[in-house]
Design a protein around this motif. Structure first.
Motif, short mmCIF file in Angstrom:
data_model
loop_
_atom_site.label_atom_id
_atom_site.label_comp_id
_atom_site.label_asym_id
_atom_site.label_seq_id
_atom_site.Cartn_x
_atom_site.Cartn_y
_atom_site.Cartn_z
N ARG A 77 0.84 -1.19 0.00
CA ARG A 77 0.00 0.00 0.00
C ARG A 77 0.88 1.25 0.00
N MET A 78 0.30 2.35 -0.48
CA MET A 78 0.99 3.63 -0.49
C MET A 78 0.55 4.45 0.73
N ALA A 79 1.52 4.88 1.53
CA ALA A 79 1.23 5.71 2.70
C ALA A 79 1.68 7.14 2.44
N ARG A 80 1.10 8.07 3.19
CA ARG A 80 1.47 9.49 3.07
C ARG A 80 1.07 10.22 4.35
N ASP A 81 1.58 11.44 4.51
CA ASP A 81 1.11 12.27 5.62
C ASP A 81 0.73 13.68 5.19
N LYS A 82 0.83 13.94 3.87
CA LYS A 82 0.46 15.26 3.36
C LYS A 82 -1.04 15.34 3.14
#
Length: 318
Positions: free
Chosen positions: A308-313
């Protein structure tokens, strides 16, 4: 290659910018935005059918019940789950209250009260895809590590997927109020429905509905939907659509890129949306078989919950 960590993106949720670009090039898509009241008739039909099946199966042997739940009930429940999804986007009626009412009806054969909570968490998923503390669809680190890459681990993860997803909600407690008046109403309605089934028809009837629910979102070709939507099965492409025959039964739920780009377009218009802007969808990776995808997920050690692709923006990048 075995993944031991989530992929990471420094960009924001990927669909907002796509939507802006697509609508500029294809303004006719605005004509597809609207509501579809026919969905309410689908809800009434599926609730009635699943309830009557519970009655017809109340005296059968357990193995016939399991077969019926896998081959019939799972599909009916998944359709109802998609209808709850449509209600969460207010895609049936203009009035929000009527959409809520429709979702409570659709929830009935699903045993557990979930329609009200689903709307709260699902809308966050659209706005903040891949942000662990805001997206209940995004697996947690502990979850991915626990499941690992084994076929047994991934099979158990899918089998108990409703339980797994419920454990993710605690991490979002600062953003979403878990209990409110509508949530309590949702539970009261479900308790009355389940109690009535047990009182009048016995435990086998409600067991059929319970097993149907777990199959509909778990260890079943339909459960491959959770892998299809956002697992990295095609490089770094975050969202994938499914263009297979089950879209006929399950209200075009497979058109997932299309849905994320335009969540205000109801299910019956999603194929038209695809045809309106083919250059944005036909060039993307997609799936044509849930069964093949399910087997790939279970037996390919290179595909795991870490895919999976994670992000925090949170915000826009442009």
């Amino acid at each position: 290659m075995t993944k031991k960590a989530f992929s990471w993106s420094d960009e924001c949720e990927p669909h907002k910018l796509r939507t802006k670009e697509i609508i500029q090039k294809h303004p006719g898509i605005r004509n597809l935005i609207g509501r579809n009241r026919i969905t309410f008739l689908v809800i009434l039909f599926c609730v009635a059918l699943q309830t009557m099946l519970a009655f017809w199966l109340k005296d059968v042997a357990w193995y016939w019940m399991l077969l019926a739940a896998y081959c019939l009930g799972a599909f009916i429940d998944h359709t109802l789950f998609v209808c709850v999804h449509e209600c969460s986007h207010n895609l049936i009626f203009k009035n929000r209250g009527l959409n809520t009412m429709a979702s409570l009806i659709a929830n009935l054969p699903l045993v557990f009260a979930s329609s009200i909570s689903f709307k709260k968490y699902h809308l966050k998923h659209h706005a903040f895809q891949g942000i662990v503390n805001l997206d209940a669809d995004m697996p947690g680190e502990w979850e991915a590590k626990l499941v690992g890459n084994s076929t047994i681990g991934k099979g158990l993860w899918l089998l108990f997927y409703p339980v797994v997803q419920a454990t993710r909600l605690a991490r979002m407690s600062k953003e979403i109020k878990a209990i409110d008046g509508l949530t309590i109403l949702n539970w009261l309605i479900q308790i009355v429905y389940v109690a009535a089934i047990i009182y009048f028809w016995g435990w086998m009837a409600i067991l059929y509905q319970l097993v149907s629910f777990f199959f509909s979102v778990g260890l079943h070709p339909l459960g491959a939907r959770w892998v299809q939507e956002h697992f990295l099965t095609h490089g770094e492409q975050e969202t994938k659509s499914y263009y297979g025959p089950l879209n006929v039964v399950n209200l075009n739920v497979g058109y997932h890129n299309e849905h994320h780009d335009f969540p205000s377009v109801p299910w019956n218009q999603l194929p038209k949306l695809h045809k309106e802007a083919p250059e944005y969808y036909e060039s993307l990776g997609s799936h044509k078989s849930y069964t093949i995808l399910l087997l790939k997920f279970l037996f390919d050690p290179g595909l795991s919950v870490y895919s999976r692709m994670a992000r925090d923006k949170r915000g826009k990048t442009k």
